[in-house]
Design a protein around this motif. Structure first.
Motif, PDB file in Angstrom:
ATOM      1  N   ARG A   1      32.434  13.047  47.718  1.00  0.00           N
ATOM      2  CA  ARG A   1      32.321  11.609  48.246  1.00  0.00           C
ATOM      3  C   ARG A   1      31.330  11.960  49.313  1.00  0.00           C
ATOM      4  O   ARG A   1      31.462  12.749  50.213  1.00  0.00           O
ATOM      5  N   PRO A   2      30.400  10.739  49.138  1.00  0.00           N
ATOM      6  CA  PRO A   2      29.549  10.859  50.448  1.00  0.00           C
ATOM      7  C   PRO A   2      30.229  10.443  51.765  1.00  0.00           C
ATOM      8  O   PRO A   2      31.394   9.783  51.623  1.00  0.00           O
ATOM      9  N   ARG A   3      29.760  11.088  52.833  1.00  0.00           N
ATOM     10  CA  ARG A   3      30.366  10.851  54.247  1.00  0.00           C
ATOM     11  C   ARG A   3      29.655  10.768  55.235  1.00  0.00           C
ATOM     12  O   ARG A   3      28.382  11.225  55.372  1.00  0.00           O
ATOM     13  N   GLU A   4      29.825   9.805  56.298  1.00  0.00           N
ATOM     14  CA  GLU A   4      28.843   9.369  57.428  1.00  0.00           C
ATOM     15  C   GLU A   4      28.936  10.882  58.407  1.00  0.00           C
ATOM     16  O   GLU A   4      30.109  11.244  58.964  1.00  0.00           O
ATOM     17  N   PRO A   5      27.786  11.601  58.280  1.00  0.00           N
ATOM     18  CA  PRO A   5      27.721  12.799  59.157  1.00  0.00           C
ATOM     19  C   PRO A   5      28.176  12.789  60.655  1.00  0.00           C
ATOM     20  O   PRO A   5      29.103  13.508  61.105  1.00  0.00           O
ATOM     21  N   GLY A   6      27.892  11.743  61.291  1.00  0.00           N
ATOM     22  CA  GLY A   6      28.157  11.433  62.668  1.00  0.00           C
ATOM     23  C   GLY A   6      29.738  11.327  62.859  1.00  0.00           C
ATOM     24  O   GLY A   6      30.331  12.079  63.708  1.00  0.00           O
ATOM     25  N   LYS A   7      30.268  10.542  61.963  1.00  0.00           N
ATOM     26  CA  LYS A   7      31.853  10.510  62.108  1.00  0.00           C
ATOM     27  C   LYS A   7      32.444  11.512  61.657  1.00  0.00           C
ATOM     28  O   LYS A   7      33.596  11.730  62.268  1.00  0.00           O
ATOM     29  N   LEU A   8      32.061  12.046  60.729  1.00  0.00           N
ATOM     30  CA  LEU A   8      32.577  13.155  60.093  1.00  0.00           C
ATOM     31  C   LEU A   8      32.671  14.456  61.343  1.00  0.00           C
ATOM     32  O   LEU A   8      33.742  15.082  61.634  1.00  0.00           O
ATOM     33  N   ARG A   9      31.824  14.545  62.112  1.00  0.00           N
ATOM     34  CA  ARG A   9      31.601  15.681  62.890  1.00  0.00           C
ATOM     35  C   ARG A   9      32.501  15.115  64.191  1.00  0.00           C
ATOM     36  O   ARG A   9      33.227  16.074  64.534  1.00  0.00           O
ATOM     37  N   THR A  10      32.391  13.738  64.749  1.00  0.00           N
ATOM     38  CA  THR A  10      33.201  13.399  65.615  1.00  0.00           C
ATOM     39  C   THR A  10      34.938  13.496  65.104  1.00  0.00           C
ATOM     40  O   THR A  10      35.698  14.220  66.267  1.00  0.00           O
ATOM     41  N   ASP A  11      35.203  13.242  64.088  1.00  0.00           N
ATOM     42  CA  ASP A  11      36.795  13.194  63.660  1.00  0.00           C
ATOM     43  C   ASP A  11      37.201  14.647  63.854  1.00  0.00           C
ATOM     44  O   ASP A  11      38.150  15.060  64.380  1.00  0.00           O
ATOM     45  N   VAL A  12      36.268  15.810  62.893  1.00  0.00           N
ATOM     46  CA  VAL A  12      36.618  16.964  62.877  1.00  0.00           C
ATOM     47  C   VAL A  12      36.791  17.749  64.542  1.00  0.00           C
ATOM     48  O   VAL A  12      37.580  18.507  64.775  1.00  0.00           O
ATOM     49  N   ARG A  13      35.533  17.278  65.352  1.00  0.00           N
ATOM     50  CA  ARG A  13      35.473  17.859  66.580  1.00  0.00           C
ATOM     51  C   ARG A  13      36.861  17.192  67.417  1.00  0.00           C
ATOM     52  O   ARG A  13      37.510  18.196  68.484  1.00  0.00           O
TER      53      ARG A  13
END
Length: 971
Positions: A839-851
């Motif tokens: 499923r598509p994900r917004e890269p910026g939000k994904l990176r922020t959540d993981v970090r």
């Protein structure tokens, strides 16, 4: 070994056979019968007449016997061709006897018919065996089957006669009681000799008294009278001979004990007074007459006495004593020329097989077999004896049994001694098909030498003079309690300990511990025999003082079960393996101390350092669970734990021995967990379905059983289990549509069924038993966490992951993998996982959540301001690599292709590199660092070192991982 075809008869023996046939012919004419010419008789008739005085004498005394055998065709045919089985032959004999006896024969008729039929059938057996018409299997099968039929029919008619005199024996509740006749030894194993005693035990189900007779007596009195009458019926010699010589000395308390006892008394005797030789005898016990079904139930009750649930280490010492007595008996009685009892004889073959049965029969169901040949085959299949050894023992057994039968067929005497006269030797050689005694003697010597060699290999040589006295070994004085500290320390130093004083202090504390002081005489003796070898073995280790502490810790845990000390005394290899493993790892030492059954795994270093593959693991767990009493959940839980402990020890032994790389270690540990999960699922499904029926859904003919699967997350899902890893589990099912409920009498909704099933699985895994815990289970990664249902449909699981799940839950899904259950549902889960990850994900939000999630973990789980580097949780460690892999898998899922289906970090990194999502150099850095970190974690687990490593360790790897983290997650 036997000549095939047999060598021609010498002129002397041929002439003797012709002469014997002539005497028969003369007697036949006297009786008005037409003599059967020698050449018209089936098989090698001349050899039969020449070597068997029993056959010649029987046919001459009663020519009609031979005519009946020939005219009926019985002499030339196998009663049960193509291995049709013992029951067919027994039925044949029973029909013959019943026809001859009629409905209600008196005791005199019983005596006569049983003896005359026995002579007829024994002439047939000897003829077919000597004449080359039958073989060993037919010989022992027919002899055993006739015994079964004669005993059964004889007992039934005697019971009738005794009932007419004393009434019907009944239990206190009025149920009629019948004697149960247990056969031991050769008859119990369907391997009866041509001329043999039969060892019997008489028992009956319940106490009570007789009803309807001229007087009332107790069941004990009734069955005592019946037993005495039965023994006389079989054993008394009349003008027609005897049926079988009966030996009752193996009953409880031997000749001084009651002739017949009830089941409860018999079981109590074995539990209270039973000795190892009685266990040995009961291995071949079989109900042969009377109430057969009750006899089978009795043997099932006695199975825990015969076959100990666990590997019976104490038996090794008892077997060694039994072996020593066997050797002494041979010397005392001059049995060197005895094919049964002498060195390299039949009994040594049987003893070898039955020793393995006693030690391992509780664990290996196939060893609970009465047939020695089948037991030997199992020992080869299981690798417990080398294939060549089993081949030697098997061929020797067949050869020696043939010799035994030829000796007995000469005059129908119970003889096992090889002849020492010329006529006897010449006759035996001819009976075996040899031209000369010298040729037979050579083959006999070779066969017996092979048996003796294997017997010694299994049990060790017996010292004619007994064990060496303690004073010949200075180290033996360490346990005496008479040594002063200074000479004791000097002895420890001489054994290889750098600090003899410290080593002696440690050993002395152990010897003065409560555990050792309360040992009984046998346990203390075993410890004193063990200590010299133990001290020498430890003194040869690099860190001898540390190893001594670990090994003594194990001994302190196991000493109260002194049978384990017996194992270490009996098996030097096991002792050396114990010392080596304790030297390598305190974790292994602690595991063995907690679970002494693991000492079994030390017996064979080949299997210890060769972990089982998946198929072998599945076979192992089936075998172990197959030994459990049906429905005994507690026993099943213990067996599952023993399976895990034993197989994890194998992996650890190979690991500390540098016999396998890190990734293979994790592969094996993961396969062990998956095998356990599969078995736990089967057991749990059985238990829940027994109460509620199976879960079904659908309408009408389309209604079907609902599939279920167990999903592993984290290290289990990522195929990266360590020695102390817990299991992150999620449970899914495929229930959907109409009528979602079980089909049993206590019907419940499918959701209830699967909830109880999941809880049952967790119960099997996580309950603390005497064997410990299988795995700690964490089911909180399920939809809605601890607030959600413990088992969910696959459809609702996907809906949750798409609509409600947090980013960290998608990260966890990267490492999720179905590990047990319905194959189709497991594949459907994999497809669902792939859909969610794509499923598509917004890269910026994904990176922020993981970090942000990773930063919270560093703060709460890392070392913080404390010194040292936590390999798992500190910056630049394992978790950073895992989070980067998960981030990459979620961000670029569509570019990973088939690599997206993998759940382990190494192969996901490989896919990331091949897709060009990271620099090749960075992929190599992360891969190497991940392997290096995890290898060190495994080592620390085995060394029981949970703390961080030094700040300077892995400085390069840590800096490189942080560099890539900053570039990927913070730039």
């Amino acid at each position: 070994m036997r000549p095939v075809p047999p060598e021609p008869l010498s002129e002397f023996l041929h002439a003797a056979g012709v002469e014997r046939h002539r005497h028969y012919a003369e007697r036949a004419v006297e009786r008005g019968l037409e003599p059967i010419p020698l050449e018209a008789l089936p098989g090698d008739a001349a050899r039969v007449w020449a070597v068997s005085g029993f056959v010649a004498r029987s046919c001459t005394a009663d020519p009609g016997l031979l005519h009946d055998l020939v005219e009926s065709g019985d002499l030339a045919r196998d009663y049960a061709p193509a291995s049709a089985g013992d029951n067919l032959v027994r039925g044949h004999f029973a029909g013959r006897l019943d026809g001859a006896l009629g409905a209600e024969p008196d005791e005199a008729a019983l005596r006569s018919v049983l003896r005359r039929h026995r002579r007829r059938e024994w002439v047939r057996l000897a003829w077919r065996d000597i004449g080359g018409l039958g073989g060993l299997e037919e010989m022992v099968r027919d002899a055993s089957a006739y015994a079964d039929a004669a005993l059964s029919i004889g007992l039934a008619h005697l019971h009738r006669l005794e009932r007419e005199r004393l009434g019907e024996p009944c239990s206190t509740s009025g149920e009629p009681q019948h004697l149960v006749v247990l056969a031991l030894g050769k008859l119990g194993a369907h391997e009866l000799n041509f001329s043999s005693d039969i060892d019997l035990i008489f028992t009956f189900p319940r106490p009570g008294e007789t009803r309807g007779g001229r007087r009332t007596v107790s069941n004990d009195e009734f069955f005592l009278a019946l037993g005495r009458r039965f023994v006389r019926l079989m054993s008394d010699a009349t003008e027609d001979g005897y049926v079988f010589r009966v030996d009752m000395r193996l009953r409880p308390f031997g000749a001084s004990g009651p002739l017949a006892v009830c089941f409860d008394a018999l079981e109590h005797y074995y539990q209270t007074h039973g000795r190892d030789w009685e266990r040995y005898a009961l291995i071949r016990a079989r109900p042969v007459a009377g109430d057969i079904e009750a006899g089978e139930r009795l043997l099932e009750r006695l199975r825990p006495f015969v076959y100990r649930r666990y590997l019976d280490f104490g038996t090794l010492e008892s077997l060694r004593d039994m072996k020593r007595m066997m050797v002494e008996e041979i010397r005392r009685r001059g049995l060197d020329h005895n094919v049964k009892l002498g060195s390299g004889g039949i009994r040594e073959i049987e003893f070898t097989g039955q020793a393995f049965q006693m030690v391992r029969g509780g664990r290996i169901a196939e060893l609970r077999d009465r047939s020695i040949l089948r037991v030997l085959a199992t020992l080869a299949e299981r690798g417990l004896l080398p294939a060549y050894a089993v081949e030697d023992l098997t061929s020797a057994y067949r050869f020696l049994r043939d010799v035994e039968h030829r000796l007995q067929q000469r005059e129908d005497h119970q003889v096992h001694e090889l002849p020492d006269d010329e006529d006897g030797r010449r006759t035996l050689a001819a009976a075996m098909g040899y031209a000369t005694w010298e040729a037979l003697e050579t083959d006999l010597a070779q066969a017996r030498a092979k048996v003796s060699a294997q017997f010694t290999q299994v049990f060790g040589a017996v010292d004619e003079h007994g064990p060496a006295p303690a004073e010949t070994d200075p180290l033996a004085t360490l346990a005496s309690g008479r040594l002063e500290d200074e000479p004791a320390a000097a002895l420890m130093a001489s054994a290889g300990f750098a600090d003899g004083t410290a080593a002696w202090e440690r050993l002395h504390r152990f010897l003065e511990s409560y555990t050792v002081r309360v040992l009984d005489g046998r346990g203390r003796g075993r410890l004193e025999r063990l200590l010299p070898d133990l001290v020498r073995a430890i003194g040869g280790q690099p860190a001898a003082e540390v190893t001594l502490a670990r090994v003594l810790g194990v001994l302190e845990s196991i000493a109260r079960r002194s049978v384990y000390l017996a194992l270490l005394c009996e098996r030097p290899l096991a002792l050396s393996q114990l010392v080596r493993l304790c030297a390598a790892s305190p974790w292994i030492a602690r595991q063995i101390g907690r679970h002494p059954l693991l000492l079994d795994e030390l017996l064979d270093p080949r299997t210890l350092q060769s972990p089982l593959d998946r198929l072998a693991l599945q076979a192992d767990i089936r075998d172990r669970l197959g030994a459990a009493t049906a429905g005994d959940t507690e026993q099943e839980m213990e067996l599952l734990r023993q399976f895990k402990h034993a197989n994890v020890l194998r992996v650890a032994a190979a690991d500390v021995g540098k016999a396998m790389p890190l990734m293979v270690v994790s592969d094996h540990l993961t396969e062990i967990a998956e095998t356990v999960l599969g078995a736990a699922l089967e057991l749990a499904w059985r238990d829940v379905a027994a109460r509620h029926g199976e879960p079904r859904c659908g309408e009408g003919e389309s209604r079907h059983v609902v599939p279920f699967a167990v999903v592993g997350y984290g290290k289990l899902g990522g195929i990266e289990l360590g020695y102390g890893s817990d299991l992150d589990l999620v449970f899914v099912h495929g229930s959907e549509g109409a009528r979602q409920h079980t089909d049993g009498p206590r019907e419940v909704d499918n959701q209830v069924f699967f909830g109880r099933l999941a809880q049952r699985i967790i119960h099997f895994l996580a309950t603390l038993t005497p064997e410990g815990q299988l795995y700690e289970v964490d089911p909180r990664l399920r939809p809605s966490g601890s607030k959600g249902l413990i088992a969910n449909s696959l459809e609702s699981t996907e809906r949750y992951l798409v609509e409600e799940a947090w980013t960290w839950e998608h990260q966890a899904l990267v490492r999720a993998r179905a590990v047990a259950g319905d194959r189709d549902l497991m594949e459907r889960f994999a497809a669902m996982r792939r859909r969610v990850l794509l499923r598509p994900r917004e890269p910026g939000k994904l990176r922020t959540d993981v970090r942000e999630m990773r930063e919270r973990m560093r703060r709460t789980l890392g070392t913080g301001t404390k010194p040292g580097f936590d390999l798992k949780q500190d910056a630049g460690g394992i978790a950073d690599i895992e989070f980067m892999v998960q981030y990459a898998a979620l961000r670029w899922a569509g570019e990973l292709g088939d690599y997206l289906d993998y759940t382990d970090n190494i192969r996901l990194l490989e896919g990331i590199g091949k897709a060009g999502l990271m620099e090749p150099r960075d992929v190599r850095v992360l891969t190497n660092a991940y392997r290096t970190y995890r290898a060190r974690v495994h080592t620390k687990d085995l060394q029981e070192d949970p703390g961080p490593v030094g700040d300077d360790e892995f400085a390069h790897e840590r800096a490189e991982v942080l560099r890539i983290w900053h570039a990927l997650m913070e730039a």
